[in-house]
Design a protein around this motif. Structure first.
Motif, PDB file in Angstrom:
ATOM      1  N   MET A 142       0.839  -1.208   0.000  1.00 19.87           N
ATOM      2  CA  MET A 142       0.000   0.000   0.000  1.00 19.87           C
ATOM      3  C   MET A 142       0.874   1.258   0.000  1.00 19.87           C
ATOM      4  SD  MET A 142      -3.005  -1.242  -0.192  1.00 19.87           S
ATOM      5  CE  MET A 142      -2.333  -2.651  -1.034  1.00 19.87           C
ATOM      6  N   GLU A 143       2.007   1.181   0.701  1.00 20.19           N
ATOM      7  CA  GLU A 143       2.961   2.304   0.713  1.00 20.19           C
ATOM      8  C   GLU A 143       3.404   2.633  -0.716  1.00 20.19           C
ATOM      9  OE1 GLU A 143       3.881   4.122   3.208  1.00 20.19           O
ATOM     10  OE2 GLU A 143       5.848   4.958   2.775  1.00 20.19           O
ATOM     11  N   GLY A 144       3.633   1.596  -1.505  1.00 19.34           N
ATOM     12  CA  GLY A 144       4.040   1.789  -2.899  1.00 19.34           C
ATOM     13  C   GLY A 144       2.966   2.527  -3.694  1.00 19.34           C
ATOM     14  N   LEU A 145       1.697   2.168  -3.479  1.00 20.14           N
ATOM     15  CA  LEU A 145       0.608   2.842  -4.199  1.00 20.14           C
ATOM     16  C   LEU A 145       0.559   4.320  -3.866  1.00 20.14           C
ATOM     17  CD1 LEU A 145      -2.344   0.307  -3.754  1.00 20.14           C
ATOM     18  CD2 LEU A 145      -0.944   0.673  -5.788  1.00 20.14           C
ATOM     19  N   LEU A 146       0.878   4.648  -2.621  1.00 23.74           N
ATOM     20  CA  LEU A 146       0.730   6.036  -2.168  1.00 23.74           C
ATOM     21  C   LEU A 146       1.881   6.935  -2.626  1.00 23.74           C
ATOM     22  CD1 LEU A 146      -0.669   5.319   1.420  1.00 23.74           C
ATOM     23  CD2 LEU A 146      -1.946   6.198  -0.541  1.00 23.74           C
ATOM     24  N   ALA A 147       2.828   6.364  -3.367  1.00 18.66           N
ATOM     25  CA  ALA A 147       3.935   7.184  -3.894  1.00 18.66           C
ATOM     26  C   ALA A 147       3.416   8.236  -4.857  1.00 18.66           C
ATOM     27  CB  ALA A 147       4.965   6.293  -4.585  1.00 18.66           C
ATOM     28  N   THR A 148       2.312   7.938  -5.533  1.00 15.90           N
ATOM     29  CA  THR A 148       1.836   8.848  -6.582  1.00 15.90           C
ATOM     30  C   THR A 148       0.438   9.392  -6.304  1.00 15.90           C
ATOM     31  OG1 THR A 148       1.012   6.898  -7.745  1.00 15.90           O
ATOM     32  CG2 THR A 148       3.187   7.748  -8.405  1.00 15.90           C
ATOM     33  N   ARG A 149      -0.110   9.126  -5.136  1.00 14.74           N
ATOM     34  CA  ARG A 149      -1.493   9.551  -4.877  1.00 14.74           C
ATOM     35  C   ARG A 149      -1.745   9.667  -3.378  1.00 14.74           C
ATOM     36  NH1 ARG A 149      -3.550   3.687  -6.985  1.00 14.74           N
ATOM     37  NH2 ARG A 149      -2.322   4.322  -8.761  1.00 14.74           N
ATOM     38  N   ASP A 150      -2.808  10.362  -3.006  1.00 12.75           N
ATOM     39  CA  ASP A 150      -3.132  10.544  -1.587  1.00 12.75           C
ATOM     40  C   ASP A 150      -3.971   9.400  -1.022  1.00 12.75           C
ATOM     41  OD1 ASP A 150      -1.750  12.880  -1.395  1.00 12.75           O
ATOM     42  OD2 ASP A 150      -3.500  14.184  -1.616  1.00 12.75           O
ATOM     43  N   TYR A 151      -4.715   8.733  -1.902  1.00 12.71           N
ATOM     44  CA  TYR A 151      -5.582   7.635  -1.445  1.00 12.71           C
ATOM     45  C   TYR A 151      -5.274   6.389  -2.268  1.00 12.71           C
ATOM     46  CZ  TYR A 151      -7.821  11.353   1.096  1.00 12.71           C
ATOM     47  OH  TYR A 151      -8.028  12.397   1.957  1.00 12.71           O
ATOM     48  N   LEU A 152      -5.688   5.249  -1.782  1.00 13.35           N
ATOM     49  CA  LEU A 152      -5.204   3.990  -2.345  1.00 13.35           C
ATOM     50  C   LEU A 152      -5.547   3.813  -3.819  1.00 13.35           C
ATOM     51  CD1 LEU A 152      -6.034   1.597   0.665  1.00 13.35           C
ATOM     52  CD2 LEU A 152      -3.820   2.656   0.078  1.00 13.35           C
ATOM     53  N   ALA A 153      -6.720   4.302  -4.222  1.00 18.18           N
ATOM     54  CA  ALA A 153      -7.152   4.080  -5.602  1.00 18.18           C
ATOM     55  C   ALA A 153      -7.234   5.389  -6.387  1.00 18.18           C
ATOM     56  CB  ALA A 153      -8.504   3.367  -5.614  1.00 18.18           C
ATOM     57  N   GLY A 154      -6.567   6.429  -5.902  1.00 17.12           N
ATOM     58  CA  GLY A 154      -6.660   7.739  -6.563  1.00 17.12           C
ATOM     59  C   GLY A 154      -7.457   8.672  -5.677  1.00 17.12           C
ATOM     60  N   PRO A 155      -8.733   8.940  -6.030  1.00 12.86           N
ATOM     61  CA  PRO A 155      -9.581   9.708  -5.117  1.00 12.86           C
ATOM     62  C   PRO A 155      -9.996   8.836  -3.927  1.00 12.86           C
ATOM     63  CG  PRO A 155     -10.838   9.031  -7.058  1.00 12.86           C
ATOM     64  CD  PRO A 155      -9.418   8.587  -7.281  1.00 12.86           C
ATOM     65  N   TYR A 156     -10.398   9.477  -2.835  1.00 12.73           N
ATOM     66  CA  TYR A 156     -10.909   8.742  -1.671  1.00 12.73           C
ATOM     67  C   TYR A 156     -12.028   7.802  -2.132  1.00 12.73           C
ATOM     68  CZ  TYR A 156     -13.324   8.027   2.813  1.00 12.73           C
ATOM     69  OH  TYR A 156     -13.925   7.483   3.913  1.00 12.73           O
ATOM     70  N   SER A 157     -11.974   6.558  -1.674  1.00 14.98           N
ATOM     71  CA  SER A 157     -12.938   5.580  -2.198  1.00 14.98           C
ATOM     72  C   SER A 157     -13.276   4.510  -1.160  1.00 14.98           C
ATOM     73  CB  SER A 157     -12.362   4.898  -3.452  1.00 14.98           C
ATOM     74  OG  SER A 157     -11.395   3.928  -3.083  1.00 14.98           O
ATOM     75  N   PHE A 158     -14.166   3.618  -1.565  1.00 14.88           N
ATOM     76  CA  PHE A 158     -14.518   2.461  -0.740  1.00 14.88           C
ATOM     77  C   PHE A 158     -13.271   1.664  -0.354  1.00 14.88           C
ATOM     78  CE2 PHE A 158     -18.601   2.789  -3.249  1.00 14.88           C
ATOM     79  CZ  PHE A 158     -19.453   3.001  -2.183  1.00 14.88           C
ATOM     80  N   ALA A 159     -12.248   1.676  -1.233  1.00 12.60           N
ATOM     81  CA  ALA A 159     -11.021   0.921  -0.924  1.00 12.60           C
ATOM     82  C   ALA A 159     -10.352   1.480   0.333  1.00 12.60           C
ATOM     83  CB  ALA A 159     -10.059   0.986  -2.114  1.00 12.60           C
ATOM     84  N   ASP A 160     -10.366   2.801   0.484  1.00 16.32           N
ATOM     85  CA  ASP A 160      -9.785   3.411   1.690  1.00 16.32           C
ATOM     86  C   ASP A 160     -10.610   3.058   2.928  1.00 16.32           C
ATOM     87  OD1 ASP A 160      -7.643   5.161   0.426  1.00 16.32           O
ATOM     88  OD2 ASP A 160      -9.416   5.823  -0.655  1.00 16.32           O
ATOM     89  N   ILE A 161     -11.926   3.094   2.779  1.00 15.47           N
ATOM     90  CA  ILE A 161     -12.798   2.782   3.919  1.00 15.47           C
ATOM     91  C   ILE A 161     -12.511   1.353   4.396  1.00 15.47           C
ATOM     92  CG2 ILE A 161     -15.193   2.437   4.656  1.00 15.47           C
ATOM     93  CD1 ILE A 161     -16.003   4.638   2.612  1.00 15.47           C
TER      94      ILE A 161
END
Ligand SMILES: N[C@@H](CCC(=O)N[C@@H](CS)C(=O)NCC(=O)O)C(=O)O
Length: 221
Positions: A142-161
Protein backbone atom coordinates in the motif's frame (compact mmCIF):
# COMPACT_ATOMS: atom_id res chain seq x y z
CA UNK A 1 -38.02 5.54 2.47
CA UNK A 2 -36.57 3.92 5.57
CA UNK A 3 -33.00 2.76 5.68
CA UNK A 4 -31.64 0.47 8.37
CA UNK A 5 -28.11 -0.81 8.91
CA UNK A 6 -27.76 -3.87 11.13
CA UNK A 7 -24.29 -4.03 12.61
CA UNK A 8 -22.48 -4.95 15.81
CA UNK A 9 -20.49 -2.75 18.19
CA UNK A 10 -17.23 -4.42 17.13
CA UNK A 11 -18.11 -5.34 13.56
CA UNK A 12 -15.30 -4.36 11.18
CA UNK A 13 -17.51 -5.11 8.17
CA UNK A 14 -20.48 -3.25 9.67
CA UNK A 15 -18.28 -0.21 10.29
CA UNK A 16 -17.34 -0.18 6.59
CA UNK A 17 -21.00 0.10 5.62
CA UNK A 18 -21.82 2.70 8.25
CA UNK A 19 -18.89 4.90 7.15
CA UNK A 20 -19.93 4.62 3.49
CA UNK A 21 -23.56 5.52 4.29
CA UNK A 22 -22.37 8.56 6.25
CA UNK A 23 -20.06 9.62 3.41
CA UNK A 24 -23.08 9.45 1.10
CA UNK A 25 -25.08 11.63 3.51
CA UNK A 26 -27.70 8.91 3.86
CA UNK A 27 -30.18 9.16 6.74
CA UNK A 28 -30.36 5.72 8.34
CA UNK A 29 -31.21 3.98 11.55
CA UNK A 30 -28.41 1.91 13.06
CA UNK A 31 -29.52 -1.32 14.72
CA UNK A 32 -26.85 -2.91 16.88
CA UNK A 33 -27.37 -6.68 17.08
CA UNK A 34 -26.70 -8.52 20.35
CA UNK A 35 -23.03 -8.86 21.05
CA UNK A 36 -21.38 -10.66 23.93
CA UNK A 37 -17.89 -11.01 25.37
CA UNK A 38 -15.74 -13.35 23.31
CA UNK A 39 -16.62 -11.68 20.00
CA UNK A 40 -19.77 -13.77 19.55
CA UNK A 41 -23.01 -12.45 18.10
CA UNK A 42 -25.81 -14.33 19.87
CA UNK A 43 -28.76 -14.47 19.78
CA UNK A 44 -28.99 -13.60 16.10
CA UNK A 45 -31.30 -10.73 15.19
CA UNK A 46 -34.44 -12.04 13.39
CA UNK A 47 -34.01 -9.59 10.51
CA UNK A 48 -30.40 -10.74 10.00
CA UNK A 49 -31.58 -14.36 10.03
CA UNK A 50 -34.21 -13.59 7.40
CA UNK A 51 -31.95 -11.63 5.02
CA UNK A 52 -28.76 -13.67 5.58
CA UNK A 53 -30.05 -17.10 6.71
CA UNK A 54 -27.00 -19.20 5.87
CA UNK A 55 -24.13 -16.96 6.97
CA UNK A 56 -26.22 -15.18 9.66
CA UNK A 57 -23.75 -12.30 9.69
CA UNK A 58 -23.87 -8.53 9.89
CA UNK A 59 -23.82 -6.09 8.21
CA UNK A 60 -27.28 -6.17 6.66
CA UNK A 61 -28.77 -3.15 4.91
CA UNK A 62 -32.47 -2.63 4.29
CA UNK A 63 -33.39 0.30 2.08
CA UNK A 64 -37.09 0.43 1.29
CA UNK A 65 -37.70 -2.94 -0.41
CA UNK A 66 -34.00 -3.75 -0.98
CA UNK A 67 -32.48 -6.13 1.57
CA UNK A 68 -28.80 -7.00 1.32
CA UNK A 69 -25.98 -8.65 3.21
CA UNK A 70 -22.18 -8.47 2.73
CA UNK A 71 -20.36 -5.15 3.06
CA UNK A 72 -18.89 -5.24 -0.45
CA UNK A 73 -22.27 -5.97 -2.06
CA UNK A 74 -23.77 -3.16 0.00
CA UNK A 75 -21.04 -0.76 -1.24
CA UNK A 76 -22.07 -1.53 -4.84
CA UNK A 77 -25.72 -0.86 -4.08
CA UNK A 78 -24.95 2.39 -2.24
CA UNK A 79 -22.91 3.68 -5.18
CA UNK A 80 -25.65 2.83 -7.71
CA UNK A 81 -28.52 4.10 -5.59
CA UNK A 82 -26.77 7.19 -4.15
CA UNK A 83 -24.13 8.09 -6.77
CA UNK A 84 -23.09 11.40 -5.23
CA UNK A 85 -20.58 11.81 -3.72
CA UNK A 86 -18.93 9.06 -5.75
CA UNK A 87 -16.94 6.49 -3.77
CA UNK A 88 -15.57 4.61 -6.77
CA UNK A 89 -13.17 6.44 -9.11
CA UNK A 90 -14.16 7.39 -12.64
CA UNK A 91 -13.15 5.19 -15.55
CA UNK A 92 -13.51 1.47 -16.03
CA UNK A 93 -9.86 0.58 -15.35
CA UNK A 94 -9.54 2.74 -12.21
CA UNK A 95 -12.84 1.45 -10.87
CA UNK A 96 -11.75 -2.14 -11.45
CA UNK A 97 -8.45 -1.50 -9.63
CA UNK A 98 -10.28 0.16 -6.75
CA UNK A 99 -12.70 -2.75 -6.45
CA UNK A 100 -9.80 -5.19 -6.46
CA UNK A 101 -8.11 -3.25 -3.64
CA UNK A 102 -11.31 -3.24 -1.61
CA UNK A 103 -11.63 -6.99 -2.10
CA UNK A 104 -7.94 -7.58 -1.26
CA UNK A 105 -8.38 -5.68 1.99
CA UNK A 106 -11.17 -8.08 3.04
CA UNK A 107 -9.91 -11.29 1.48
CA UNK A 108 -6.09 -11.06 1.44
CA UNK A 109 -5.14 -8.72 4.31
CA UNK A 110 -7.92 -9.34 6.84
CA UNK A 111 -7.62 -13.16 7.00
CA UNK A 112 -4.20 -12.58 8.63
CA UNK A 113 -5.90 -10.47 11.27
CA UNK A 114 -8.53 -13.17 11.84
CA UNK A 115 -5.68 -15.64 12.44
CA UNK A 116 -4.22 -13.24 15.03
CA UNK A 117 -7.55 -13.18 16.91
CA UNK A 118 -6.90 -16.78 17.92
CA UNK A 119 -3.18 -16.35 18.60
CA UNK A 120 -3.20 -13.45 21.08
CA UNK A 121 -1.99 -15.77 23.85
CA UNK A 122 1.13 -16.67 21.84
CA UNK A 123 2.23 -13.85 19.58
CA UNK A 124 5.73 -15.36 19.37
CA UNK A 125 4.41 -18.55 17.76
CA UNK A 126 5.33 -19.27 14.13
CA UNK A 127 1.77 -18.70 12.78
CA UNK A 128 1.46 -15.39 14.65
CA UNK A 129 4.84 -14.18 13.41
CA UNK A 130 3.89 -15.24 9.86
CA UNK A 131 0.55 -13.41 10.05
CA UNK A 132 2.25 -10.22 11.30
CA UNK A 133 4.84 -10.50 8.52
CA UNK A 134 2.07 -10.88 5.92
CA UNK A 135 0.40 -7.73 7.29
CA UNK A 136 3.73 -5.86 7.09
CA UNK A 137 4.17 -6.95 3.46
CA UNK A 138 0.69 -5.71 2.66
CA UNK A 139 1.48 -2.36 4.29
CA UNK A 140 4.58 -2.11 2.07
CA UNK A 141 2.44 -2.78 -0.99
CA UNK A 142 0.00 0.00 0.00
CA UNK A 143 2.96 2.30 0.71
CA UNK A 144 4.04 1.79 -2.90
CA UNK A 145 0.61 2.84 -4.20
CA UNK A 146 0.73 6.04 -2.17
CA UNK A 147 3.93 7.18 -3.89
CA UNK A 148 1.84 8.85 -6.58
CA UNK A 149 -1.49 9.55 -4.88
CA UNK A 150 -3.13 10.54 -1.59
CA UNK A 151 -5.58 7.63 -1.45
CA UNK A 152 -5.20 3.99 -2.34
CA UNK A 153 -7.15 4.08 -5.60
CA UNK A 154 -6.66 7.74 -6.56
CA UNK A 155 -9.58 9.71 -5.12
CA UNK A 156 -10.91 8.74 -1.67
CA UNK A 157 -12.94 5.58 -2.20
CA UNK A 158 -14.52 2.46 -0.74
CA UNK A 159 -11.02 0.92 -0.92
CA UNK A 160 -9.79 3.41 1.69
CA UNK A 161 -12.80 2.78 3.92
CA UNK A 162 -12.25 -0.98 3.80
CA UNK A 163 -8.52 -0.89 4.45
CA UNK A 164 -8.78 1.76 7.16
CA UNK A 165 -11.17 -0.44 9.15
CA UNK A 166 -9.18 -3.62 8.48
CA UNK A 167 -5.97 -2.02 9.70
CA UNK A 168 -7.65 -0.71 12.89
CA UNK A 169 -8.41 -4.32 13.76
CA UNK A 170 -4.89 -5.41 12.72
CA UNK A 171 -3.44 -2.82 15.08
CA UNK A 172 -5.70 -4.03 17.91
CA UNK A 173 -4.37 -7.53 17.37
CA UNK A 174 -0.68 -6.60 17.25
CA UNK A 175 -0.05 -6.02 13.55
CA UNK A 176 -0.27 -2.25 13.22
CA UNK A 177 1.63 -0.18 10.70
CA UNK A 178 4.96 1.36 11.71
CA UNK A 179 7.32 4.16 10.68
CA UNK A 180 8.52 1.77 7.95
CA UNK A 181 5.56 3.00 5.87
CA UNK A 182 5.45 6.80 6.42
CA UNK A 183 3.12 7.53 3.48
CA UNK A 184 0.66 4.98 4.84
CA UNK A 185 0.87 6.54 8.31
CA UNK A 186 0.03 9.92 6.72
CA UNK A 187 -2.84 8.27 4.81
CA UNK A 188 -4.12 6.86 8.11
CA UNK A 189 -4.19 10.42 9.47
CA UNK A 190 -6.06 11.77 6.43
CA UNK A 191 -8.69 9.04 6.43
CA UNK A 192 -9.02 8.98 10.21
CA UNK A 193 -9.89 12.68 10.38
CA UNK A 194 -12.86 12.39 8.04
CA UNK A 195 -16.09 13.13 9.99
CA UNK A 196 -17.77 9.97 8.65
CA UNK A 197 -14.87 7.84 9.83
CA UNK A 198 -14.62 9.48 13.24
CA UNK A 199 -18.38 9.15 13.76
CA UNK A 200 -18.04 5.38 13.48
CA UNK A 201 -14.58 4.67 14.90
CA UNK A 202 -14.82 6.90 18.00
CA UNK A 203 -17.87 5.09 19.48
CA UNK A 204 -16.26 1.75 18.63
CA UNK A 205 -13.12 2.74 20.57
CA UNK A 206 -15.26 3.99 23.48
CA UNK A 207 -17.02 0.60 23.48
CA UNK A 208 -13.66 -1.19 23.60
CA UNK A 209 -12.42 1.04 26.42
CA UNK A 210 -15.67 0.52 28.37
CA UNK A 211 -14.96 -3.21 28.26
CA UNK A 212 -11.39 -2.73 29.47
CA UNK A 213 -10.07 -3.86 26.08
CA UNK A 214 -7.12 -2.28 24.31
CA UNK A 215 -7.55 0.76 22.08
CA UNK A 216 -4.88 1.33 19.38
CA UNK A 217 -2.45 4.05 20.49
CA UNK A 218 -3.13 6.19 17.41
CA UNK A 219 -6.84 6.26 18.32
CA UNK A 220 -6.43 7.23 21.96
CA UNK A 221 -7.75 10.77 21.84
N1 LIG B 1 -17.99 -10.88 3.97
C1 LIG B 1 -18.87 -10.38 4.99
C2 LIG B 1 -18.29 -10.71 6.37
C3 LIG B 1 -19.27 -10.37 7.49
C4 LIG B 1 -18.79 -10.83 8.86
O1 LIG B 1 -17.79 -11.55 9.03
N2 LIG B 1 -19.55 -10.41 9.91
C5 LIG B 1 -19.24 -10.76 11.28
C6 LIG B 1 -19.09 -9.52 12.13
S1 LIG B 1 -17.81 -8.44 11.59
C7 LIG B 1 -20.40 -11.52 11.92
O2 LIG B 1 -21.54 -11.19 11.74
N3 LIG B 1 -20.06 -12.55 12.70
C8 LIG B 1 -21.02 -13.30 13.45
C9 LIG B 1 -21.08 -14.73 13.04
O3 LIG B 1 -20.41 -15.11 12.06
O4 LIG B 1 -21.82 -15.46 13.72
C10 LIG B 1 -19.06 -8.87 4.78
O5 LIG B 1 -18.24 -8.25 4.07
O6 LIG B 1 -20.04 -8.29 5.26
Amino acid sequence: MTTHIYSGPLSMFGAKVEIAAREKGLAFELVMVPFIEGDAYEPKHPLVLRVNPVKQQVPVLTDDDVELFDSTQIFEYLEDRYPSPALWPEGIADRARARQLEQKSDEVFFPNVIKLFGLQHDMQSAPAVAACAACARFYEEMEGLLATRDYLAGPYSFADIAFYMAHVFADRKGAGMTDATPRLVAWRGRVGERPAVRAVVDPMMRFLASQGRGVPAFLQR
